[in-house]
Design an enzyme around this catalytic site. Structure first.
Site, PDB file in Angstrom:
ATOM      1  N   LYS A 283     -21.000  12.668  77.136  1.00  0.00           N
ATOM      2  CA  LYS A 283     -22.347  12.102  77.244  1.00  0.00           C
ATOM      3  C   LYS A 283     -22.723  11.953  78.721  1.00  0.00           C
ATOM      4  CE  LYS A 283     -24.906   8.438  77.880  1.00  0.00           C
ATOM      5  NZ  LYS A 283     -26.019   9.150  78.387  1.00  0.00           N
TER       6      LYS A 283
ATOM      7  N   GLU B  50     -14.550   4.086  86.459  1.00  0.00           N
ATOM      8  CA  GLU B  50     -14.788   4.169  87.908  1.00  0.00           C
ATOM      9  C   GLU B  50     -16.215   3.696  88.151  1.00  0.00           C
ATOM     10  OE1 GLU B  50     -12.828   4.516  90.309  1.00  0.00           O
ATOM     11  OE2 GLU B  50     -11.067   5.118  89.166  1.00  0.00           O
TER      12      GLU B  50
ATOM     13  N   CYS C 266     -21.077   6.890  95.333  1.00  0.00           N
ATOM     14  CA  CYS C 266     -20.284   5.675  95.145  1.00  0.00           C
ATOM     15  C   CYS C 266     -19.484   5.381  96.407  1.00  0.00           C
ATOM     16  CB  CYS C 266     -19.354   5.835  93.950  1.00  0.00           C
ATOM     17  SG  CYS C 266     -18.337   7.303  94.062  1.00  0.00           S
TER      18      CYS C 266
ATOM     19  N   GLU D 238     -24.406  -3.508  95.580  1.00  0.00           N
ATOM     20  CA  GLU D 238     -24.571  -2.057  95.758  1.00  0.00           C
ATOM     21  C   GLU D 238     -26.059  -1.720  95.664  1.00  0.00           C
ATOM     22  OE1 GLU D 238     -23.365   0.670  92.570  1.00  0.00           O
ATOM     23  OE2 GLU D 238     -22.375   1.895  94.099  1.00  0.00           O
TER      24      GLU D 238
HETATM   25  P1  NAP Z   1     -25.022   3.766  84.823  1.00  0.00           P
HETATM   26  O1  NAP Z   1     -26.413   3.343  84.661  1.00  0.00           O
HETATM   27  O2  NAP Z   1     -23.946   2.780  84.641  1.00  0.00           O
HETATM   28  O3  NAP Z   1     -24.810   4.982  83.770  1.00  0.00           O
HETATM   29  C1  NAP Z   1     -23.612   5.704  83.694  1.00  0.00           C
HETATM   30  C2  NAP Z   1     -23.527   6.364  82.327  1.00  0.00           C
HETATM   31  O4  NAP Z   1     -23.385   5.354  81.335  1.00  0.00           O
HETATM   32  C3  NAP Z   1     -24.770   7.167  81.945  1.00  0.00           C
HETATM   33  O5  NAP Z   1     -24.400   8.300  81.222  1.00  0.00           O
HETATM   34  C4  NAP Z   1     -25.525   6.188  81.071  1.00  0.00           C
HETATM   35  O6  NAP Z   1     -26.423   6.796  80.180  1.00  0.00           O
HETATM   36  C5  NAP Z   1     -24.347   5.574  80.323  1.00  0.00           C
HETATM   37  N1  NAP Z   1     -24.671   4.324  79.623  1.00  0.00           N
HETATM   38  C6  NAP Z   1     -25.753   3.513  79.753  1.00  0.00           C
HETATM   39  N2  NAP Z   1     -25.667   2.479  78.892  1.00  0.00           N
HETATM   40  C7  NAP Z   1     -24.510   2.618  78.207  1.00  0.00           C
HETATM   41  C8  NAP Z   1     -23.856   1.868  77.185  1.00  0.00           C
HETATM   42  N3  NAP Z   1     -24.376   0.752  76.695  1.00  0.00           N
HETATM   43  N4  NAP Z   1     -22.667   2.321  76.731  1.00  0.00           N
HETATM   44  C9  NAP Z   1     -22.100   3.443  77.203  1.00  0.00           C
HETATM   45  N5  NAP Z   1     -22.689   4.211  78.183  1.00  0.00           N
HETATM   46  C10 NAP Z   1     -23.874   3.798  78.669  1.00  0.00           C
HETATM   47  O7  NAP Z   1     -24.765   4.459  86.246  1.00  0.00           O
HETATM   48  P2  NAP Z   1     -25.646   5.547  86.970  1.00  0.00           P
HETATM   49  O8  NAP Z   1     -26.895   4.896  87.442  1.00  0.00           O
HETATM   50  O9  NAP Z   1     -25.757   6.763  86.116  1.00  0.00           O
HETATM   51  O10 NAP Z   1     -24.715   5.951  88.218  1.00  0.00           O
HETATM   52  C11 NAP Z   1     -24.688   5.254  89.404  1.00  0.00           C
HETATM   53  C12 NAP Z   1     -23.485   4.338  89.457  1.00  0.00           C
HETATM   54  O11 NAP Z   1     -22.295   5.099  89.293  1.00  0.00           O
HETATM   55  C13 NAP Z   1     -23.326   3.639  90.792  1.00  0.00           C
HETATM   56  O12 NAP Z   1     -22.964   2.301  90.566  1.00  0.00           O
HETATM   57  C14 NAP Z   1     -22.179   4.400  91.450  1.00  0.00           C
HETATM   58  O13 NAP Z   1     -21.466   3.670  92.424  1.00  0.00           O
HETATM   59  C15 NAP Z   1     -21.336   4.738  90.282  1.00  0.00           C
HETATM   60  N6  NAP Z   1     -20.427   5.852  90.562  1.00  0.00           N
HETATM   61  C16 NAP Z   1     -19.086   5.582  90.709  1.00  0.00           C
HETATM   62  C17 NAP Z   1     -18.194   6.608  91.023  1.00  0.00           C
HETATM   63  C18 NAP Z   1     -16.727   6.338  91.181  1.00  0.00           C
HETATM   64  O14 NAP Z   1     -15.949   7.281  91.094  1.00  0.00           O
HETATM   65  N7  NAP Z   1     -16.309   5.115  91.395  1.00  0.00           N
HETATM   66  C19 NAP Z   1     -18.679   7.901  91.182  1.00  0.00           C
HETATM   67  C20 NAP Z   1     -20.049   8.148  91.029  1.00  0.00           C
HETATM   68  C21 NAP Z   1     -20.907   7.106  90.710  1.00  0.00           C
HETATM   69  P3  NAP Z   1     -28.009   6.855  80.503  1.00  0.00           P
HETATM   70  O15 NAP Z   1     -28.149   7.688  81.727  1.00  0.00           O
HETATM   71  O16 NAP Z   1     -28.574   7.494  79.288  1.00  0.00           O
HETATM   72  O17 NAP Z   1     -28.463   5.447  80.709  1.00  0.00           O
END
Ligand code: NAP
Length: 504
Positions: free
Chosen positions: A186, A261, A295, A396
């Site tokens: 997903k 992560e 990130c 963040e």
């Molecule tokens: P996000 O809003 O947490 O979404 C991540 C994924 O989770 C998306 O596919 C999202 O789907 C899904 N999701 C949303 N609600 C969910 C639920 N209730 N249950 C299961 N999955 C759900 O994060 P983002 O905005 O896409 O990405 C940015 C974040 O990722 C930042 O905080 C960044 O630091 C972090 N990041 C961390 C790393 C690392 O390796 N540590 C690497 C890259 C990014 P939808 O898009 O459909 O909402």
């Protein structure tokens, strides 16, 4: 009058994206979601009907059905399919990078870099098919063969963010497949077209039907079922801390494996003895590269007061030369934020920073000018004299925003760097090896860079964070495959002599 050649305007069609379940592409019936170019919101790249809970259940069922045959496929053969996927991806790397820039917004050289990184990971994990091995040990028992094998978990969910729409799916899907699991993938709703490209390379590489399934749908509609369904045996998630916590709490309650992560608030320490030119380049790249949407981005500069004024002034001079715009234009150095939600969130943080009393030294608002009207552009921003209690020091932001805090001593720098709920990565610039080593030893992060920017990772070493940045097994490297498998210990008594032993 000489004739003027007018470049024809290239009309790009809006693609219709489909779900991929059990080897079939089909349209779901949920609400329509559009993938929009963040540099020009008139450019609708793709549309799809969001998957419903039923579509997610169908995908889990297809993966469950495919599991027995896939787990029985020898690991080196599984690895060879990943190798084939790599060859296909290599042959289309330019097109993948261009699509990534259009869909996610990062500038083309960064998109090319990300495709290369994802491909390195495919290369590494393809080889893991040959190394998917256990160990043997001398037994306490006579004539006993004591050994371990590694076995897959079953159906696993892979949930990914939008900011690395190629590399992150590659670094999760490839080890899951090589270890013999079947996958429900997903991706983030903001980058669905890139997710379809990921799946296509595996499909074209000959992956059997049902082994990899794509569920394009909002997290709120399909997220829970991908964690809660009893057939799901592990969840690999990358994304924000808020959603990550929700995912690992639910996975933990079910007693299944998870790796989450999450976000970062990465500090870069610049000491008074640093090579300041090198540090300047590193902070610039770390804070403003990929529009700060990594990130691993540098979001806190902790700098010795003796060099702070000159350093911040030089950083501002460099920012003045940075062209903002569509990342497909070669002269552009800073692309847009990924979508409206992110745009509003970063603008809100800029206001928070101003209200909290930090000194705004550069930027601080929407980026305006020719070609920027229809995109989610913000100015690269520097806040100086940021105090540790401020939200812009702690939270963040995920945009091109740098918080600068001044220090007098190394101990103060280290304490401030650790004064944070996150612990993904960090950097220190110093020429004092003893300080560098002490920093590497005592900093609370999963990764440390000495005299290089906070960003980056390599396939052959673990990637991930501690504290609020990472819970569960690290990704990439050997650890990537270990997460997606379990060891099984086998005691093989080949003479029956062990029954005389009283060791049990
Ligand atoms: P996000 O809003 O947490 O979404 C991540 C994924 O989770 C998306 O596919 C999202 O789907 C899904 N999701 C949303 N609600 C969910 C639920 N209730 N249950 C299961 N999955 C759900 O994060 P983002 O905005 O896409 O990405 C940015 C974040 O990722 C930042 O905080 C960044 O630091 C972090 N990041 C961390 C790393 C690392 O390796 N540590 C690497 C890259 C990014 P939808 O898009 O459909 O909402």
């Amino acid at each position: 009058m000489p004739s003027v050649k007018v470049k024809p305007v290239q009309k790009t069609q809006t693609a219709v994206l489909k779900q991929y379940v059990g080897g079939q592409w089909y349209e779901a019936s949920g609400p329509e979601i559009a993938s929009i170019n963040p540099a020009n919101t008139d450019d609708v790249i793709a549309k799809f009907r969001s998957a419903t809970r039923e579509d997610a259940l169908k995908a889990i069922e297809a993966a469950q059905k495919a599991f027995e045959a896939w787990r029985g496929t020898p690991a080196p053969v599984r690895g060879r399919i990943v190798l084939k996927a790599l060859q296909i991806a290599e042959s289309r790397k330019e097109a993948l990078a261009r699509l990534m820039t259009r869909e996610e917004g990062k500038i083309l050289p960064e998109a090319l870099g990300e495709v290369a990184k994802g491909n390195n990971l495919l290369e590494w994990f393809a080889g893991e098919g040959m190394r998917f091995m256990g160990t043997s040990a001398p037994s306490e028992l006579p004539k006993n063969l004591l050994y371990t094998v590694r076995q897959p978990l079953g159906v696993v969910s892979i949930i990914t963010p939008w900011n690395f729409p190629w590399a992150i799916p590659c670094w999760k899907i490839a080890p899951a497949l090589v270890a013999g699991n079947t996958v429900v993938f997903k991706p983030a709703s903001s980058t669905p077209a890139m997710a379809v490209e990921v799946v296509k390379v595996f499909e074209e590489a000959g992956l059997p039907a049902g082994v990899l399934n794509l569920v394009l749908g909002s997290g709120s509609s399909v997220g829970d079922v991908l964690v809660q369904d009893p057939r799901i045996r592990a969840v690999s998630f990358t994304g924000s801390n808020g959603i990550g916590k929700r995912v690992y709490s639910k996975a933990g309650l079910r007693g299944i494996k998870f790796t989450c992560e999450m976000g970062g608030k990465n500090p870069c320490v610049v000491m008074e003895d640093a090579d300041l030119e090198l540090a300047l380049e590193g902070v610039f790249k770390g804070a403003f590269g990929s529009t700060g949407q990594r990130c691993t981005a540098t979001s806190r500069l902790i700098i010795h007061e003796k060099v702070a004024d000159a350093f911040v002034n030089s950083l501002i001079d460099k920012l003045k030369t940075l062209k903002i715009g569509d990342g497909l234009e070669p002269s552009v150095g800073l692309g847009p934020l990924v979508d409206e939600h992110q745009y509003r969130s970063v603008l809100e943080y800029l206001e928070i920073g101003k209200k909290e009393g930090a000194v705004l030294r550069f930027g601080g608002g929407k980026a305006e000018g020719p070609g920027l009207k229809k995109g989610y552009f913000v100015e690269p921003t520097i806040f100086d004299h940021v105090k540790p209690f401020m939200r812009i020091f702690k939270e963040e932001i995920f945009g091109p925003v740098l918080a600068v805090t001044r220090i007098k001593t190394f101990e103060e720098a280290l304490a401030l760097a650790n004064d944070c709920e996150f612990g993904l990565t960090c950097a220190i610039y110093t020429q004092d090896i003893s300080r560098a080593m002490q920093f590497a030893d005592r900093i609370e992060t999963g990764m440390v860079h000495v005299n290089s920017p906070t960003i980056g990772g390599e396939a052959q070493v673990p990637f991930g964070g501690v504290k609020g940045s990472g819970v569960g097994e690290r990704e990439m490297a050997k650890e990537g495959v270990l997460f997606f498998s379990e060891p099984k210990t086998v005691f093989l008594d080949y003479t029956g002599q062990a029954r005389k032993s009283n060791i049990y």
